[in-house]
Design a protein around this motif. Sequence first.
Motif, short mmCIF file in Angstrom:
data_model
loop_
_atom_site.label_atom_id
_atom_site.label_comp_id
_atom_site.label_asym_id
_atom_site.label_seq_id
_atom_site.Cartn_x
_atom_site.Cartn_y
_atom_site.Cartn_z
N ALA A 1 0.83 -1.20 0.00
CA ALA A 1 0.00 0.00 0.00
C ALA A 1 0.86 1.25 0.00
CB ALA A 1 -0.92 0.00 1.22
N ALA A 2 0.66 2.11 -0.99
CA ALA A 2 1.42 3.37 -1.07
C ALA A 2 0.86 4.23 -2.20
CB ALA A 2 2.89 3.12 -1.31
N LEU A 3 1.07 5.54 -2.08
CA LEU A 3 0.85 6.45 -3.20
C LEU A 3 2.14 6.52 -4.01
CD1 LEU A 3 -1.00 9.36 -1.32
CD2 LEU A 3 -2.01 7.46 -2.61
N ILE A 4 2.04 6.58 -5.34
CA ILE A 4 3.24 6.34 -6.15
C ILE A 4 3.48 7.35 -7.26
CG2 ILE A 4 3.09 3.85 -5.72
CD1 ILE A 4 2.02 3.56 -8.61
N VAL A 5 2.66 8.37 -7.42
CA VAL A 5 2.79 9.27 -8.58
C VAL A 5 3.81 10.37 -8.26
CG1 VAL A 5 1.60 10.79 -10.17
CG2 VAL A 5 0.43 8.76 -9.27
N TYR B 1 2.06 12.68 0.97
CA TYR B 1 2.80 11.44 0.70
C TYR B 1 3.52 10.94 1.94
CZ TYR B 1 1.87 10.72 -4.21
OH TYR B 1 1.24 10.40 -5.39
N TYR B 2 4.11 11.85 2.72
CA TYR B 2 4.77 11.41 3.95
C TYR B 2 3.75 10.85 4.94
CZ TYR B 2 9.41 13.00 2.73
OH TYR B 2 10.65 13.12 2.12
N THR C 1 2.51 3.78 7.71
CA THR C 1 3.27 2.54 7.77
C THR C 1 3.82 2.30 9.17
OG1 THR C 1 3.86 2.59 5.41
CG2 THR C 1 5.31 1.34 6.86
N VAL C 2 4.27 3.36 9.84
CA VAL C 2 4.74 3.22 11.22
C VAL C 2 3.61 2.65 12.09
CG1 VAL C 2 5.47 4.47 13.29
CG2 VAL C 2 6.48 5.02 11.06
N ALA C 3 2.39 3.17 11.92
CA ALA C 3 1.26 2.66 12.69
C ALA C 3 0.98 1.20 12.34
CB ALA C 3 0.02 3.52 12.42
N LEU C 4 1.06 0.87 11.05
CA LEU C 4 0.85 -0.52 10.63
C LEU C 4 1.82 -1.46 11.31
CD1 LEU C 4 -0.34 -2.73 8.72
CD2 LEU C 4 1.43 -2.05 7.07
N VAL C 5 3.10 -1.10 11.31
CA VAL C 5 4.11 -1.97 11.90
C VAL C 5 3.87 -2.14 13.40
CG1 VAL C 5 6.58 -2.23 12.38
CG2 VAL C 5 5.81 -1.48 10.12
N GLU C 6 3.47 -1.09 14.06
CA GLU C 6 3.14 -1.21 15.48
C GLU C 6 2.01 -2.20 15.69
OE1 GLU C 6 4.35 3.19 17.24
OE2 GLU C 6 2.38 2.91 16.33
N HIS C 7 1.01 -2.16 14.84
CA HIS C 7 -0.11 -3.09 14.95
C HIS C 7 0.32 -4.52 14.63
CE1 HIS C 7 -2.52 0.36 15.57
NE2 HIS C 7 -2.64 0.72 14.31
N LEU C 8 1.16 -4.69 13.61
CA LEU C 8 1.66 -6.03 13.28
C LEU C 8 2.47 -6.62 14.43
CD1 LEU C 8 2.76 -5.57 9.55
CD2 LEU C 8 0.69 -6.70 10.40
N PRO D 1 9.86 13.50 -3.54
CA PRO D 1 9.25 13.14 -2.26
C PRO D 1 8.75 11.69 -2.24
CG PRO D 1 8.57 15.33 -2.90
CD PRO D 1 9.33 14.77 -4.07
N TYR D 2 8.18 11.20 -3.35
CA TYR D 2 7.76 9.79 -3.39
C TYR D 2 8.93 8.87 -3.08
CZ TYR D 2 7.39 5.21 -5.46
OH TYR D 2 7.46 3.85 -5.66
#
Length: 333
Positions: free
Chosen positions: A74-78, A89-90, A97-104, A140-141
């Motif tokens: 999952a990411a924005l890519i343009v 984008y950040y 992603t930081v939140a996702l990893v904490e949940h994982l 930035p991407y």
Amino acid sequence: MKVLITGGAGFIGSTVASACVDAGIVPVVLDSLVTGRREFAEGRPFYEGDIADGALIDRIFEEHPDISAAIHCAALIVVPDSVARPLHYYRENVAKTVALVEHLQRKGCPRLLFSSSASIYAPGADFSVDEESRLDPLSPYARTKLVTELVFKDTAEATSLRVLSLRYFNPIGADPSLRTGLQTPEPTHALGKLIQARAQGIPFRITGVDWPTRDGSGIRDYIHVWDLARAHVAALLRFDEVVPLDGPRSYEVINLGTGEGTTVRELVAAFESVTGSPLPVEAAPPRPGDNAGAFSRTGKAERLLGWRPELSLEQGIADTLTWFDRRASVLGA
């Protein structure tokens, strides 16, 4: 084996999910559908929502406690959009992603494959790169990909998380069975623009013709998305060998490319060869965030994953064209 695939209703994530199904691996799809398509998750366990939603992650693992790995697509890519909206984008690519990893981590999921990008490299004199090449993301991407890699590396060194960052080059093509393909009718990459120019009867714009390449146009490593998907399956099957639980490294980087650089002008020639008709071109300035490009020096992926690309540039073009011919019947739009 069962895996969580974030962004699993997008172009790459859905193709990875299809390769998993074909290999007997059950994909559990999480996608916000901001760019993904619900149709691409049909027949698979699917959860619509945000990767930073802890309650949703809890529900997924309660209903699928046997998930043993996650693939984060999952990411924005343009690139031009990232130049115009860097904070967006950040937030989407890094903070969530930081939140996702904490949940994982809370759910005890120790294996993570990350969809990273070769856009973070500073190309060598011949525009080739390997995993040890200098990094210099120019948009930035691209910087969101590098920052996320650093987050993963630091976290893997401090916790039980183990990570394989797969740095993609330029995916083209579609699932050969045409289950999925590019979800957007107007993609922003070169091959998508070629297809649009052909359909509209207008010249194809080569954005950037003064790069220090062999013909002045940008150079890329175009890899078939099905080859990328097969690499993810290989990485899942060999994950514990590549990043052992008690080994010296908890974080590893692997490039996924063909090892061949193709300039934009050469891509146009290949496109004309596949379609059997000429296409007029015109020069245009580079887009915001563009760079000359790069291609992969291969070897590590074959050594660690037992994987090598099998499908040609021309096959990728042909499969993309076939997908766009069928896209409306698959997606209804």
